[in-house]
Design a protein around this motif. Sequence first.
Motif, short mmCIF file in Angstrom:
data_model
loop_
_atom_site.label_atom_id
_atom_site.label_comp_id
_atom_site.label_asym_id
_atom_site.label_seq_id
_atom_site.Cartn_x
_atom_site.Cartn_y
_atom_site.Cartn_z
N ILE A 126 -6.13 7.04 5.52
CA ILE A 126 -7.12 6.50 4.59
C ILE A 126 -6.42 5.51 3.65
CG2 ILE A 126 -8.60 7.07 2.63
CD1 ILE A 126 -9.27 9.70 3.99
N TYR A 127 -7.05 4.38 3.46
CA TYR A 127 -6.57 3.38 2.50
C TYR A 127 -7.46 3.45 1.26
CZ TYR A 127 -6.38 -1.35 0.43
OH TYR A 127 -6.31 -2.41 -0.44
N ASP A 128 -6.84 3.77 0.13
CA ASP A 128 -7.57 3.92 -1.13
C ASP A 128 -7.04 2.91 -2.14
OD1 ASP A 128 -8.89 4.61 -3.40
OD2 ASP A 128 -8.19 6.69 -3.48
N ARG B 86 -6.01 3.72 -5.92
CA ARG B 86 -4.77 4.38 -6.31
C ARG B 86 -3.71 3.34 -6.68
NH1 ARG B 86 -4.30 9.67 -5.28
NH2 ARG B 86 -2.03 9.48 -5.17
N PRO B 87 -2.63 3.77 -7.35
CA PRO B 87 -1.60 2.82 -7.74
C PRO B 87 -0.93 2.17 -6.54
CG PRO B 87 -1.36 4.91 -8.93
CD PRO B 87 -2.38 5.14 -7.87
N ALA B 88 -0.49 0.94 -6.68
CA ALA B 88 0.24 0.25 -5.62
C ALA B 88 1.43 1.09 -5.16
CB ALA B 88 0.73 -1.11 -6.11
N GLY B 89 1.65 1.13 -3.87
CA GLY B 89 2.72 1.93 -3.30
C GLY B 89 2.29 3.34 -2.95
N LEU C 199 0.83 -1.20 0.00
CA LEU C 199 0.00 0.00 0.00
C LEU C 199 0.87 1.25 0.00
CD1 LEU C 199 -2.01 -2.22 0.93
CD2 LEU C 199 -2.96 -0.55 2.51
N GLY C 200 1.93 1.20 0.79
CA GLY C 200 2.81 2.35 0.90
C GLY C 200 3.59 2.29 2.19
N GLU C 201 4.47 3.26 2.35
CA GLU C 201 5.29 3.36 3.56
C GLU C 201 4.69 4.40 4.49
OE1 GLU C 201 9.91 4.44 4.85
OE2 GLU C 201 9.40 3.99 2.76
#
Length: 376
Positions: free
Chosen positions: A142-144, A147-150, A97-99
Amino acid sequence: MLAASALLVTAGCSSGAGGPSAPSADASPSRTAAQTSPAAEATPPAKGTVEVVRTVAEGLDTPWGLAPLPEGGLLVASRDAGTITRVDTGTGRKTELGEVPGVSAAGEGGLLGLALSPDYASDRMVYAYVTSASDNRVLRMIYDPARPAGDQLGAPDTVFKGIPKGMIHNGGRIAFGPDRLLYVGTGETGDRGLAQDKKSLGGKILRLTPEGDPAPGNPFPDSAVYSYGHRNVQGLAWDSRQRLFASEFGQDTWDELNAIEPGADYGWPTAEGSSGDARFRDPIAQWHTDDASPSGVAYAQGSIWTAGLKGQRLWRVPLKGTAASADPQAFLKGEYGRLRTVVAAGGDRLWVTTSNTDGRGDPKKGDDRILELKVS
């Protein structure tokens, strides 16, 4: 005769502060006479079973928090990398998802527990317990997934801060209770005196509103503290009667599973394990520290299940009310190495993560992993 590796003890005190049992924003989910009546509950058998159904995912980096998504899949926090990853439980596919910004991973600190907002379906909020450069704190993002991975995590909002940090004993488990309030397990960072200091947030279980305010109905006025006298809380779970249980690391002798009452003192550093001292709540189960180091806990099939790190096994504690009804039973001893987190997956299933890449394990090919278990 109790087994040498796992002693059961009864609760050291039968009364305590408590409010109504119905989950609401202004009442604690504490015990009532009706809730604790053994006759009203089915007692699970003394011996249970565990079957490893499958390995759900492999190749995880220092997994710590685990949050099942209502739409399917699991969110996994990497303690050291500071990232959150979604795991497809059908295929094992991992999508980062991201850092999470601001994570300071050192020692036992980093990106730790995860929890979903009680209104996740509408607000898509993911809560995280994070060690920062200055403290331990709770963030929400927020988790979307569109959106692009990362790049699927929104900017974090600090919900609560000021929890003491250290190289050890950072606590880190967070969970929303049946009252829709946020419970936070903290550690005393190696400074033992913090556990008994009601003004300190270290060595406590905290109870907050989703916005990070001390929850209405907390036992101490204008305080987030819900219970105290803890050494290092890393597991939180509720049974079918909305009673809270927590795991706790011991020092040299006894690890603990406790039934939590609002305002109660669990004894550290004066007491480690069962003391029989009326000032403190005794654990409902305890283990020699080589056999457990209990981290995550979950409730399923009438029992509390706790993951053992140093003990490298999964423990089952069958319940009768808020007491253990039989000796703890061990499963998976040494089969998968260190076990960190256990989460109820519905019915007779559990998700369990290994923790062999955390610097204290012996990683094997495929570590770290998520297992699906069938239990009874």
